[in-house]
Design a protein around this motif. Structure first.
Motif, PDB file in Angstrom:
ATOM      1  N   MET A 153      52.743  47.225  61.469  1.00 29.68           N
ATOM      2  CA  MET A 153      53.127  45.844  60.317  1.00 29.68           C
ATOM      3  C   MET A 153      52.357  45.750  59.199  1.00 29.68           C
ATOM      4  N   SER A 154      52.684  45.973  57.994  1.00 27.48           N
ATOM      5  CA  SER A 154      52.008  45.698  56.709  1.00 27.48           C
ATOM      6  C   SER A 154      52.371  44.404  55.968  1.00 27.48           C
ATOM      7  N   THR A 155      51.286  43.606  56.061  1.00 25.00           N
ATOM      8  CA  THR A 155      51.306  42.297  55.256  1.00 25.00           C
ATOM      9  C   THR A 155      50.590  42.034  54.075  1.00 25.00           C
ATOM     10  N   ILE A 156      51.229  41.783  53.121  1.00 25.05           N
ATOM     11  CA  ILE A 156      50.386  41.587  51.739  1.00 25.05           C
ATOM     12  C   ILE A 156      50.108  40.144  51.504  1.00 25.05           C
ATOM     13  N   LEU A 157      48.848  39.700  51.586  1.00 18.19           N
ATOM     14  CA  LEU A 157      48.533  38.375  51.473  1.00 18.19           C
ATOM     15  C   LEU A 157      48.834  37.901  49.912  1.00 18.19           C
ATOM     16  N   SER A 158      48.905  36.538  49.935  1.00 14.58           N
ATOM     17  CA  SER A 158      49.066  35.840  48.789  1.00 14.58           C
ATOM     18  C   SER A 158      47.773  35.806  48.007  1.00 14.58           C
ATOM     19  N   ILE A 159      47.851  35.637  46.783  1.00 18.06           N
ATOM     20  CA  ILE A 159      46.705  35.538  45.779  1.00 18.06           C
ATOM     21  C   ILE A 159      45.817  34.313  46.157  1.00 18.06           C
ATOM     22  N   GLU A 160      46.238  33.340  46.986  1.00 20.70           N
ATOM     23  CA  GLU A 160      45.435  32.140  47.246  1.00 20.70           C
ATOM     24  C   GLU A 160      44.811  32.691  48.438  1.00 20.70           C
ATOM     25  N   LYS A 161      45.448  33.386  49.423  1.00 19.88           N
ATOM     26  CA  LYS A 161      44.734  33.908  50.750  1.00 19.88           C
ATOM     27  C   LYS A 161      43.571  34.861  50.495  1.00 19.88           C
ATOM     28  N   ARG A 162      44.017  35.851  49.555  1.00 21.52           N
ATOM     29  CA  ARG A 162      43.044  36.738  49.084  1.00 21.52           C
ATOM     30  C   ARG A 162      41.630  36.178  48.728  1.00 21.52           C
ATOM     31  N   ASN A 163      41.807  35.152  47.723  1.00 23.98           N
ATOM     32  CA  ASN A 163      40.997  34.553  47.251  1.00 23.98           C
ATOM     33  C   ASN A 163      40.039  33.822  48.167  1.00 23.98           C
ATOM     34  N   ALA A 164      40.815  33.157  48.942  1.00 21.93           N
ATOM     35  CA  ALA A 164      40.164  32.247  50.014  1.00 21.93           C
ATOM     36  C   ALA A 164      39.054  33.163  50.906  1.00 21.93           C
ATOM     37  N   VAL A 165      39.795  34.481  51.485  1.00 18.66           N
ATOM     38  CA  VAL A 165      39.002  35.334  51.871  1.00 18.66           C
ATOM     39  C   VAL A 165      37.726  35.731  51.139  1.00 18.66           C
ATOM     40  N   LEU A 166      37.918  36.197  49.769  1.00 18.05           N
ATOM     41  CA  LEU A 166      36.835  36.468  48.847  1.00 18.05           C
ATOM     42  C   LEU A 166      35.772  35.577  48.811  1.00 18.05           C
ATOM     43  N   THR A 167      36.066  34.313  48.543  1.00 16.51           N
ATOM     44  CA  THR A 167      35.305  33.228  48.356  1.00 16.51           C
ATOM     45  C   THR A 167      34.288  33.068  49.714  1.00 16.51           C
ATOM     46  N   SER A 168      35.044  33.261  50.942  1.00 18.45           N
ATOM     47  CA  SER A 168      34.271  33.118  52.224  1.00 18.45           C
ATOM     48  C   SER A 168      33.272  34.129  52.223  1.00 18.45           C
ATOM     49  N   MET A 169      33.758  35.629  51.930  1.00 20.43           N
ATOM     50  CA  MET A 169      32.604  36.728  52.004  1.00 20.43           C
ATOM     51  C   MET A 169      31.827  36.454  50.876  1.00 20.43           C
ATOM     52  N   ALA A 170      32.065  35.818  50.116  1.00 20.64           N
ATOM     53  CA  ALA A 170      30.848  35.752  48.988  1.00 20.64           C
ATOM     54  C   ALA A 170      29.915  34.544  49.418  1.00 20.64           C
ATOM     55  N   ALA A 171      30.453  33.405  49.858  1.00 21.64           N
ATOM     56  CA  ALA A 171      29.418  32.208  50.741  1.00 21.64           C
ATOM     57  C   ALA A 171      28.795  33.169  51.508  1.00 21.64           C
ATOM     58  N   LEU A 172      29.282  33.881  52.672  1.00 22.02           N
ATOM     59  CA  LEU A 172      28.355  34.333  53.697  1.00 22.02           C
ATOM     60  C   LEU A 172      27.426  35.434  52.849  1.00 22.02           C
ATOM     61  N   LEU A 173      27.609  36.101  51.849  1.00 21.56           N
ATOM     62  CA  LEU A 173      26.634  36.921  51.297  1.00 21.56           C
ATOM     63  C   LEU A 173      25.450  36.299  50.813  1.00 21.56           C
ATOM     64  N   GLU A 174      25.733  35.083  49.929  1.00 30.77           N
ATOM     65  CA  GLU A 174      24.745  34.296  49.461  1.00 30.77           C
ATOM     66  C   GLU A 174      23.894  33.707  50.488  1.00 30.77           C
ATOM     67  N   GLN A 175      24.644  33.245  51.715  1.00 30.89           N
ATOM     68  CA  GLN A 175      23.809  32.766  52.771  1.00 30.89           C
ATOM     69  C   GLN A 175      22.922  33.557  53.483  1.00 30.89           C
TER      70      GLN A 175
END
Length: 66
Positions: free
Chosen positions: A1-23
């Protein structure tokens, strides 16, 4: 099953990843120093890829979402 995330969800994932990298920035750099110490130096291109510094670890302010 292939699901494309909305831009909002993608941005939320990227923001979380960036915060973890910074941390974890200092821990990542410390572990990277161990990797570099174990590197045998035969391949200069590999050495450049191995090096992790502040320029490679993005801060939250440097991320641009599209």
């Amino acid at each position: 099953m292939s699901t494309i995330l909305s831009i909002e969800k993608r941005n939320a994932v990227l923001t979380s990843m960036a915060a973890l990298l910074e941390q974890e920035r200092e821990a990542l750099k410390a572990i990277n120093q161990q990797d570099l110490a174990n590197y045998n130096g035969e391949d200069l291109a590999m050495e450049k890829r191995l090096l992790v510094d502040d320029a490679k670890v993005l801060s939250n302010q440097e991320i641009k979402f599209y």
